[in-house]
Design an enzyme around this catalytic site. Structure first.
Site, PDB file in Angstrom:
ATOM      1  N   GLY A  67      45.006 -74.837  -3.244  1.00  0.00           N
ATOM      2  CA  GLY A  67      44.994 -73.797  -4.351  1.00  0.00           C
ATOM      3  C   GLY A  67      46.360 -74.017  -5.248  1.00  0.00           C
ATOM      4  O   GLY A  67      47.162 -74.584  -4.543  1.00  0.00           O
ATOM      5  N   CYS A  94      45.788 -78.544   2.384  1.00  0.00           N
ATOM      6  CA  CYS A  94      46.784 -78.443   1.561  1.00  0.00           C
ATOM      7  C   CYS A  94      47.163 -76.833   1.349  1.00  0.00           C
ATOM      8  O   CYS A  94      48.136 -76.631   2.515  1.00  0.00           O
ATOM      9  CB  CYS A  94      46.156 -78.787   0.137  1.00  0.00           C
ATOM     10  SG  CYS A  94      47.674 -78.907  -1.065  1.00  0.00           S
ATOM     11  N   TYR A  95      46.949 -76.345   0.519  1.00  0.00           N
ATOM     12  CA  TYR A  95      47.568 -74.753   0.681  1.00  0.00           C
ATOM     13  C   TYR A  95      47.015 -73.975   1.750  1.00  0.00           C
ATOM     14  O   TYR A  95      47.632 -73.129   2.341  1.00  0.00           O
ATOM     15  CB  TYR A  95      47.265 -74.093  -0.747  1.00  0.00           C
ATOM     16  CG  TYR A  95      47.438 -72.643  -0.754  1.00  0.00           C
ATOM     17  CD1 TYR A  95      48.688 -71.993  -0.961  1.00  0.00           C
ATOM     18  CD2 TYR A  95      46.292 -71.694  -0.535  1.00  0.00           C
ATOM     19  CE1 TYR A  95      49.124 -70.574  -0.988  1.00  0.00           C
ATOM     20  CE2 TYR A  95      46.848 -70.208  -0.329  1.00  0.00           C
ATOM     21  CZ  TYR A  95      47.944 -69.869  -0.535  1.00  0.00           C
ATOM     22  OH  TYR A  95      48.208 -68.450  -0.789  1.00  0.00           O
ATOM     23  N   HIS A 180      44.483 -84.092   0.881  1.00  0.00           N
ATOM     24  CA  HIS A 180      42.883 -83.424   0.672  1.00  0.00           C
ATOM     25  C   HIS A 180      41.922 -84.517   1.197  1.00  0.00           C
ATOM     26  O   HIS A 180      41.673 -85.680   0.359  1.00  0.00           O
ATOM     27  CB  HIS A 180      42.809 -83.456  -0.870  1.00  0.00           C
ATOM     28  CG  HIS A 180      43.699 -82.378  -1.443  1.00  0.00           C
ATOM     29  ND1 HIS A 180      42.996 -81.047  -1.777  1.00  0.00           N
ATOM     30  CD2 HIS A 180      44.695 -82.268  -1.810  1.00  0.00           C
ATOM     31  CE1 HIS A 180      43.835 -80.188  -2.297  1.00  0.00           C
ATOM     32  NE2 HIS A 180      44.942 -80.938  -2.552  1.00  0.00           N
ATOM     33  N   GLU A 182      38.931 -84.410   1.099  1.00  0.00           N
ATOM     34  CA  GLU A 182      37.806 -84.467   0.410  1.00  0.00           C
ATOM     35  C   GLU A 182      37.851 -85.451  -1.091  1.00  0.00           C
ATOM     36  O   GLU A 182      36.647 -85.636  -1.539  1.00  0.00           O
ATOM     37  CB  GLU A 182      37.299 -82.993  -0.281  1.00  0.00           C
ATOM     38  CG  GLU A 182      38.331 -82.372  -1.349  1.00  0.00           C
ATOM     39  CD  GLU A 182      39.708 -81.732  -0.758  1.00  0.00           C
ATOM     40  OE1 GLU A 182      39.872 -82.240   0.399  1.00  0.00           O
ATOM     41  OE2 GLU A 182      40.262 -80.811  -1.641  1.00  0.00           O
ATOM     42  N   SER A 234      15.192 -76.231 -22.514  1.00  0.00           N
ATOM     43  CA  SER A 234      16.080 -76.898 -23.515  1.00  0.00           C
ATOM     44  C   SER A 234      15.774 -78.341 -23.420  1.00  0.00           C
ATOM     45  O   SER A 234      16.393 -78.839 -24.522  1.00  0.00           O
ATOM     46  CB  SER A 234      17.471 -76.340 -23.371  1.00  0.00           C
ATOM     47  OG  SER A 234      17.941 -77.173 -22.126  1.00  0.00           O
ATOM     48  N   GLY A 235      15.260 -78.876 -22.645  1.00  0.00           N
ATOM     49  CA  GLY A 235      15.066 -80.335 -22.647  1.00  0.00           C
ATOM     50  C   GLY A 235      16.462 -80.880 -21.662  1.00  0.00           C
ATOM     51  O   GLY A 235      16.508 -81.911 -21.472  1.00  0.00           O
ATOM     52  N   GLY A 236      17.490 -80.075 -21.410  1.00  0.00           N
ATOM     53  CA  GLY A 236      18.610 -80.503 -20.590  1.00  0.00           C
ATOM     54  C   GLY A 236      18.066 -80.630 -19.261  1.00  0.00           C
ATOM     55  O   GLY A 236      17.051 -79.965 -18.852  1.00  0.00           O
ATOM     56  N   VAL A 237      18.986 -80.951 -18.480  1.00  0.00           N
ATOM     57  CA  VAL A 237      18.501 -81.376 -16.867  1.00  0.00           C
ATOM     58  C   VAL A 237      18.085 -80.269 -16.154  1.00  0.00           C
ATOM     59  O   VAL A 237      17.083 -80.068 -15.619  1.00  0.00           O
ATOM     60  CB  VAL A 237      19.842 -82.085 -16.110  1.00  0.00           C
ATOM     61  CG1 VAL A 237      19.270 -82.076 -14.813  1.00  0.00           C
ATOM     62  CG2 VAL A 237      19.986 -83.398 -16.923  1.00  0.00           C
ATOM     63  N   ASP A 238      18.980 -79.061 -16.208  1.00  0.00           N
ATOM     64  CA  ASP A 238      18.915 -77.800 -15.419  1.00  0.00           C
ATOM     65  C   ASP A 238      17.366 -77.171 -15.671  1.00  0.00           C
ATOM     66  O   ASP A 238      16.678 -76.944 -14.674  1.00  0.00           O
ATOM     67  CB  ASP A 238      20.115 -76.950 -15.284  1.00  0.00           C
ATOM     68  CG  ASP A 238      21.439 -77.692 -15.128  1.00  0.00           C
ATOM     69  OD1 ASP A 238      21.303 -78.551 -14.521  1.00  0.00           O
ATOM     70  OD2 ASP A 238      22.221 -76.912 -15.387  1.00  0.00           O
ATOM     71  N   SER A 239      17.308 -76.918 -16.972  1.00  0.00           N
ATOM     72  CA  SER A 239      16.005 -76.118 -17.255  1.00  0.00           C
ATOM     73  C   SER A 239      14.726 -77.073 -16.871  1.00  0.00           C
ATOM     74  O   SER A 239      13.624 -76.687 -16.792  1.00  0.00           O
ATOM     75  CB  SER A 239      16.136 -75.532 -18.699  1.00  0.00           C
ATOM     76  OG  SER A 239      15.659 -76.588 -19.560  1.00  0.00           O
ATOM     77  N   SER A 240      14.880 -78.374 -17.101  1.00  0.00           N
ATOM     78  CA  SER A 240      13.823 -79.259 -16.857  1.00  0.00           C
ATOM     79  C   SER A 240      13.484 -79.327 -15.613  1.00  0.00           C
ATOM     80  O   SER A 240      12.364 -79.363 -15.232  1.00  0.00           O
ATOM     81  CB  SER A 240      14.119 -80.664 -17.494  1.00  0.00           C
ATOM     82  OG  SER A 240      14.408 -80.625 -18.747  1.00  0.00           O
ATOM     83  N   LYS A 380      25.178 -79.976  -9.434  1.00  0.00           N
ATOM     84  CA  LYS A 380      24.399 -80.871 -10.317  1.00  0.00           C
ATOM     85  C   LYS A 380      23.772 -82.070  -9.830  1.00  0.00           C
ATOM     86  O   LYS A 380      22.476 -82.345 -10.260  1.00  0.00           O
ATOM     87  CB  LYS A 380      25.472 -81.170 -11.373  1.00  0.00           C
ATOM     88  CG  LYS A 380      24.926 -81.674 -12.613  1.00  0.00           C
ATOM     89  CD  LYS A 380      24.408 -80.722 -13.387  1.00  0.00           C
ATOM     90  CE  LYS A 380      23.829 -81.108 -14.944  1.00  0.00           C
ATOM     91  NZ  LYS A 380      23.758 -79.892 -15.843  1.00  0.00           N
TER      92      LYS A 380
END
Ligand code: XMP
Length: 524
Positions: A67, A94-95, A180, A182, A234-240, A380
């Site tokens: 952080g 880290c932090y 880090h 990750e 909407s045609g976007g990835v998430d809503s599709s 995502k």
């Protein structure tokens, strides 16, 4: 891989996941992703989540993220010392390492020069966390403060030329690294996380995306019963992906509303209808609202005002259509995990901006609809993987993000139908060539912007006086910062030539070489 059923939040309470306390590092979501890649569910919670809440989830391990804060700051992000006494292994990054040292009686000092970027980590002793890791390896550092004296009961198991880089108290199950693990630049980072998750926390595999579909379908059916669901496609990835999943679960009980604002990319409306309507037989209402949007935008050139008008118009059209579906009980949304992570430290974050237009403000309350958000636990890339498994064509799944206000904010100044058509053609050429040259998936977001600036040119023997188009392409991890894409000159030359020759109305093409910050990715 073990194939337990999808772990939901309530399953998490039955134990087994890895909990990440969020101290505001930009890499937090990466930690969760790394753990999930190992087949173990992980969740991100605010750093000051109380111990009861943590215990209720019965995690098999806790990771304290990095952080921007310093333990010396008056308003430092602290956590309760109790988390070290729960009998659950804790790993500070880290932090998280400085905080652990500070809270447990060691000493942190302000570094003289800080250590940023790649460093060489040298093992001081063997440790379970370092299983399968060589004596020397590259790690990613990003810190100014450093640990100068270990808390009692701790040993140092590694260092770099600049600092103490790894400490542990095996008896209490507390571990920490200054680097880090990750981040991909840490050569053996994945191995370190794997060692923590399996060798130290003894976590069991409980997260498998291929089971997610079956379990979600079951959950959706149980929740919805024989009622109706509305979804704004909407045609976007998430809503599709959300639409496909819900459709698989309840078929025609789902009605999708696809609002064509007239500000979409070339042929976008058609392709959504062909893919989801004709091919997958979804029940979609295609609302051509382009006239309403264009007339609402007439005479308006101020960007924020344009955004507000488009947002308002969208809600109006959607609301009107949704109201016609009298017996609907649910409103489905393609909300994903990064949209719901509650961060006390990060200011806004990209999702706050990205979703502002699409969240169809206030609709569920007004219409007494219950929310159905089947992707709420996914990142995502998990949503994309799920979409592919559901059979959505790869080209649609891997599409760059497209802002809610669409071409309305890519036509600078006043928007009209002619400009929309000019921009659609130019944008389609750019995107087509990116695909053709195998560049589309190498950039994060690419599009054309139309400037209301006319300049003089010459075509054949004729003087022209036409608009200017700007090619914009950005590379980014999180859309909060971005660099302009280093596209090859010959490629840019080809795109410019094609746009000028093929798109009537444009006689000049420029390439945007601004990074974010200080510029933004979009122009308005
Ligand atoms: P900026 O221009 O702020 O954009 O660098 C960052 C990312 O957000 C997208 N964006 C939006 N997405 N509604 C959306 O759904 C919006 O109003 C909006 N504004 C920007 C932009 O395309 C980029 O991916």
């Amino acid at each position: 891989m073990a194939t337990n059923k999808q772990i939901t939040k309530s399953d998490f309470r039955n134990g087994g996941g890895i909990l990440i306390l969020d101290f505001g590092s930009q890499y937090n979501q990466l930690i969760a992703r790394r753990v999930r890649e190992l087949g173990v569910y992980s969740e991100i919670l605010p750093f000051d989540t109380d111990v009861q809440n943590i215990l209720a989830r019965r995690p098999s391990g806790i990771i304290l993220s990095g952080g921007p804060s310093s333990v010396f700051a008056a308003d430092a992000n602290l956590t309760s010392k109790e988390i070290y006494e729960l009998g659950i292994p804790v790993f500070g990054i880290c932090y998280g390492m400085q905080l652990t040292t500070h809270l447990l009686g060691g000493e942190v000092t302000q570094g003289k020069i800080g250590e940023y970027g790649k460093s060489i980590f040298i093992k001081d002793s063997e440790h379970t966390l370092l299983h399968n890791i060589p004596e020397k390896s590259t790690v990613w550092m990003s810190h100014f403060d450093e640990v100068s004296r270990l808390p009692e009961g701790f040993v140092q198991f590694g260092h770099t030329s600049a600092c103490i880089a790894g400490i542990a108290n095996d008896e209490k199950g507390i571990y920490a690294t200054q680097f880090h693990p990750e981040v991909a630049h840490t050569e053996y980072g994945k191995q370190i996380i794997e060692n923590f998750v399996f060798k130290i926390c003894k976590a069991k595999k409980n997260w498998d995306l291929s089971d997610y579909i079956d379990t979600s379908i079951e959950n959706i059916r149980n929740m919805v019963g024989n009622q109706r669901v509305i979804l704004g496609l909407s045609g976007g990835v998430d809503s599709s992906v959300a639409a496909m999943l819900i459709h698989k679960a309840i078929g025609d009980q789902l009605t999708c509303i696809f609002v064509d604002t007239g500000l979409l990319r070339k042929d976008e409306g058609k392709s959504v209808m062909v893919t989801y309507g004709a091919h997958y037989k979804m029940n979609i209402k295609h609302i051509d609202a382009s006239k309403a949007f264009l007339s609402a935008l007439k005479g308006v050139s101020e960007p924020e005002q344009k955004r507000k008008i488009i947002g308002r118009e969208f809600v109006k059209v959607f609301d009107n259509e949704a109201n016609k579906i009298k017996d609907a009980s649910f409103l489905a949304q393609g909300t994903i995990y990064p949209d719901v992570i509650e961060s006390k430290s990060a200011k806004g974050g990209p999702s706050a901006t990205i979703k502002s237009h699409h969240n169809v403000g206030g609709l569920p309350e007004k219409m007494h609809l219950e929310l159905l958000e089947p992707l709420k636990e996914l990142f995502k890339d998990e949503v994309r993987a799920l979409g592919l498994q559901l059979g959505i064509p790869e080209k649609m799944i891997m599409r760059h993000p497209f802002p809610g206000p669409g071409l309305g904010i890519r036509i600078l100044g006043e928007v009209d139908k002619e400009k929309v058509q000019i921009l659609q053609k130019a944008d389609a050429i750019f995107i087509e060539e990116l695909y053709r040259h195998d560049l589309y998936n190498k950039v994060s977001q690419a599009f054309v912007v139309l400037l209301p600036v006319k300049s003089v040119g010459v075509m054949g023997d004729e003087r022209t006086y036409e608009y200017t188009a700007v090619i914009r392409s950005a590379n980014t991890m999180d859309f909060m910062t971005a660099v302009w894409s280093r596209l090859p000159y010959d490629f840019l030359d080809l795109v410019s030539t094609r746009i000028i020759n093929e798109v009537k109305g444009i006689n000049r093409v420029a390439y945007d070489i601004s990074s974010k910050p200080p510029a933004t990715i979009e122009w308005e």
